[in-house]
Design an enzyme around this catalytic site. Structure first.
Site, PDB file in Angstrom:
ATOM      1  N   ASP A 143      -3.124  -1.833  -6.508  1.00 55.67           N
ATOM      2  CA  ASP A 143      -1.706  -2.454  -6.749  1.00 55.67           C
ATOM      3  C   ASP A 143      -1.844  -3.757  -5.961  1.00 55.67           C
ATOM      4  OD1 ASP A 143       0.429  -3.119  -7.767  1.00 55.67           O
ATOM      5  OD2 ASP A 143       1.650  -1.868  -6.226  1.00 55.67           O
ATOM      6  N   HIS A 150       8.234 -12.585  -4.977  1.00 59.39           N
ATOM      7  CA  HIS A 150       8.351 -11.436  -4.838  1.00 59.39           C
ATOM      8  C   HIS A 150       8.162 -11.179  -3.339  1.00 59.39           C
ATOM      9  CE1 HIS A 150       8.638  -7.188  -4.450  1.00 59.39           C
ATOM     10  NE2 HIS A 150       7.310  -7.056  -4.403  1.00 59.39           N
ATOM     11  N   GLU A 215       9.324  -0.870  -9.585  1.00 55.44           N
ATOM     12  CA  GLU A 215       8.735  -2.323  -9.449  1.00 55.44           C
ATOM     13  C   GLU A 215       8.281  -2.499 -10.944  1.00 55.44           C
ATOM     14  OE1 GLU A 215       6.006  -2.584  -6.270  1.00 55.44           O
ATOM     15  OE2 GLU A 215       7.669  -3.156  -4.858  1.00 55.44           O
ATOM     16  N   GLU A 217       5.756  -4.451 -13.216  1.00 54.04           N
ATOM     17  CA  GLU A 217       4.314  -4.896 -13.172  1.00 54.04           C
ATOM     18  C   GLU A 217       3.724  -5.016 -14.239  1.00 54.04           C
ATOM     19  OE1 GLU A 217       2.444  -3.551  -9.813  1.00 54.04           O
ATOM     20  OE2 GLU A 217       3.999  -3.312  -8.403  1.00 54.04           O
ATOM     21  N   ASP A 249       5.590   0.493 -10.929  1.00 54.54           N
ATOM     22  CA  ASP A 249       5.380   1.288  -9.555  1.00 54.54           C
ATOM     23  C   ASP A 249       6.469   1.512  -8.887  1.00 54.54           C
ATOM     24  OD1 ASP A 249       3.879   1.699  -7.019  1.00 54.54           O
ATOM     25  OD2 ASP A 249       4.160  -0.534  -6.347  1.00 54.54           O
ATOM     26  N   ARG A 253      12.018   3.102  -0.857  1.00 52.13           N
ATOM     27  CA  ARG A 253      12.193   2.037   0.042  1.00 52.13           C
ATOM     28  C   ARG A 253      12.226   2.581   1.593  1.00 52.13           C
ATOM     29  NH1 ARG A 253       9.229  -1.573  -2.675  1.00 52.13           N
ATOM     30  NH2 ARG A 253      10.427  -2.225  -4.508  1.00 52.13           N
ATOM     31  N   GLN A 256       9.169   3.948   2.560  1.00 49.15           N
ATOM     32  CA  GLN A 256       8.018   2.823   2.948  1.00 49.15           C
ATOM     33  C   GLN A 256       8.390   2.084   4.111  1.00 49.15           C
ATOM     34  OE1 GLN A 256       8.350   0.018  -0.398  1.00 49.15           O
ATOM     35  NE2 GLN A 256       6.780  -1.210   0.310  1.00 49.15           N
ATOM     36  N   LYS A 269       4.454   5.346  -2.363  1.00 48.46           N
ATOM     37  CA  LYS A 269       4.155   4.755  -3.807  1.00 48.46           C
ATOM     38  C   LYS A 269       3.513   5.823  -4.486  1.00 48.46           C
ATOM     39  CE  LYS A 269       5.113   0.230  -2.885  1.00 48.46           C
ATOM     40  NZ  LYS A 269       5.589  -0.476  -3.700  1.00 48.46           N
ATOM     41  N   THR A 273       3.406   6.740 -10.575  1.00 47.86           N
ATOM     42  CA  THR A 273       3.241   5.476 -11.257  1.00 47.86           C
ATOM     43  C   THR A 273       3.170   5.577 -12.852  1.00 47.86           C
ATOM     44  OG1 THR A 273       2.075   4.597  -9.503  1.00 47.86           O
ATOM     45  CG2 THR A 273       1.973   3.618 -11.441  1.00 47.86           C
ATOM     46  N   GLU A 390      15.007  -6.429  -4.294  1.00 44.79           N
ATOM     47  CA  GLU A 390      15.236  -7.789  -4.363  1.00 44.79           C
ATOM     48  C   GLU A 390      16.632  -8.094  -5.149  1.00 44.79           C
ATOM     49  OE1 GLU A 390      11.603 -10.433  -5.303  1.00 44.79           O
ATOM     50  OE2 GLU A 390      11.079  -8.429  -5.965  1.00 44.79           O
TER      51      GLU A 390
HETATM   52 CA    CA Z   1       3.938  -2.701  -6.275  1.00 40.43          CA
END
Ligand code: CA
Length: 446
Positions: A143, A150, A215, A217, A249, A253, A256, A269, A273, A390
């Protein structure tokens, strides 16, 4: 460099599969994306199919019906496997021949239409009567972090005085992800348990994540790989890309935040996925190749091994990505999903070719079926932000939904729906279908 336009891209083409001609379909005859399917309720091996409108062309059945010859026949023979890896390994000439002859077979008009359409029952499977699986056996998943918007947003939340680290404009930043937990669209996602420590907590604890996020992607699947020790020159990087899918993904948080220093994300993570079932080939994307992102004045140029005129001119992809949310309450009330964001892939700081070339630049061998995801696709404005971290600025600005609900991060029962499509004057619109997943309670919770 491969990737020119030919008769298969002609926006005037129609198919005798009538649903492929519907306005707004993601799968017109100009697309022809690959996936792996199995008919519901049948005890049969999964195999490769090609999406056409609301149908799947069973490539193995089409091979039996003798619609392919030459390189396309060899390519179709690789489609009896329960993954795209064998086809991915064959390379561009085989993929192109298979696309060409599939397009000719499905085309409306011409002397062969009636004879071809008469074989429909033999070679088509309704998408509604099929399970769509993870399209490749992914040996390695990487990834990246290729959106400067971002990276800047996330950086400024975690390091207000030092948002973008000094390596960002030189190194395509990435980390090795987990391949075993890549799941098909539609798979329910258990809220992960993990170790977290709030700012006010004296000590960390273990339990269900309270800050689960998605996320949005894009992922590129590697075609023919490179030998261990041999880098891939950027000028030939496109030949090593089979096609592109949507990637979610999923990210916890709070896990993380506590775990990411100094070696980057790990268990925040690796619990899941999600990938979309249809892989849109680089060849289908040829009409949507655009110049790479123009670096603002003052930014350093890419180092020579990441620099290529053709990539600068055509390395960008005009793909629009949307994220939609359907909460339990919206679903119970029969209300539709709500769109949370819409972003363009053209704003990515690094091209797919640069990601691939950088990955192999130390001699690391990429293999057919490896998945390289782009990183969260976010643009400059708030409605283009590709994750809740975000959109809600780390939970400090909750989102309001039309039914009065609010969200900072995902709640149990929330379904995240990602969509992608390409639209451009003079080209047929093509799409990626959907990449979906519903959050369910943590194992051991409640
Ligand atoms: Ca990612």
């Amino acid at each position: 460099m491969t990737g020119g336009l030919d008769a298969t891209h002609d926006p005037g083409l129609r198919s005798w599969v009538s649903s492929a001609n519907d306005a707004g379909t993601d799968f017109p005859i100009q697309n022809l994306p690959f996936g792996v399917f199995r008919r519901v309720g049948r005890d049969e091996q999964a195999r490769v199919g090609i999406a056409i409108g609301a149908e799947i062309l069973d490539v193995t059945a089409a091979l039996r019906a003798r619609i392919y010859h030459g390189l396309a026949e060899a390519a179709a023979a690789a489609c009896g496997a329960p993954s795209l890896n064998d086809l991915m390994a064959l390379g561009h000439e085989h993929w192109s021949a298979l696309r060409q002859q599939t397009s000719e077979f499905l085309r409306a008009g011409g002397g062969r239409e009636a004879a071809n359409a008469a074989r429909g029952d033999e070679v088509l499977v309704a998408m509604t009567s099929a399970d769509l699986l993870v399209p490749a056996r992914v040996g390695d998943y990487t990834d990246f972090y290729a959106s400067v918007h971002h990276a800047t947003n996330v950086g400024s939340m975690f390091r207000p005085d030092n948002a973008l680290l000094p390596n960002y404009k030189f190194v395509p930043i990435g980390y090795h992800g987990r391949a075993s937990s890549i799941v098909a669209s539609g798979t329910r996602i258990h809220r992960p348990n993990g170790q977290t420590k709030g700012a006010a907590d004296a000590a960390p604890g273990y339990g269900p994540s309270k800050a689960l996020d998605y996320e949005s992607e894009l992922g590129v699947f590697v075609g023919p790989g490179n030998s261990l020790g041999e880098p891939l020159p950027i000028a030939s990087a496109t030949e090593h890309m089979f096609g592109v899918c949507l990637v979610n993904d999923w990210s916890a948080r709070d896990i993380q935040t506590w775990e990411y220093q100094p070696l980057g994300p790990f268990l925040s993570k690796s619990f899941a996925t999600t990938v979309s079932p249809w892989v849109v080939t680089m060849e289908a994307l040829a009409p949507f190749r655009v110049p790479a992102f123009a670096r603002p004045a003052g930014d350093p140029p890419p180092l020579a091994y990441l620099s290529d005129d053709a990539d600068r001119e055509r390395g960008g992809l005009e793909i629009t990505l949307e994220v939609w949310l359907r909460t339990q309450r919206l679903r119970d009330g029969g209300a539709p999903a709500v769109r949370l964001s819409r972003a363009s892939f053209t704003g990515m700081y690094w091209t797919m070719a640069q990601l691939l070339t950088h990955h192999a630049s130390n001699g690391c061998n990429l293999r057919p079926g490896d998945l390289l995801a782009s990183g969260t696709v976010s643009g400059p404005s708030k409605d283009t932000r590709g994750c809740l971290l975000e959109l809600t600025w780390r939970g400090s600005e909750p989102l309001s939904l039309p039914d009065g609900e609010t969200r900072t991060f995902l709640e149990d029962g929330d379904e995240v729906i990602m969509r992608g499509y390409c639209e451009r004057e003079g080209a047929a619109r093509i799409g990626f279908g959907e990449c979906t997943g519903e959050v369910v309670p943590a194992v051991g919770a409640g």
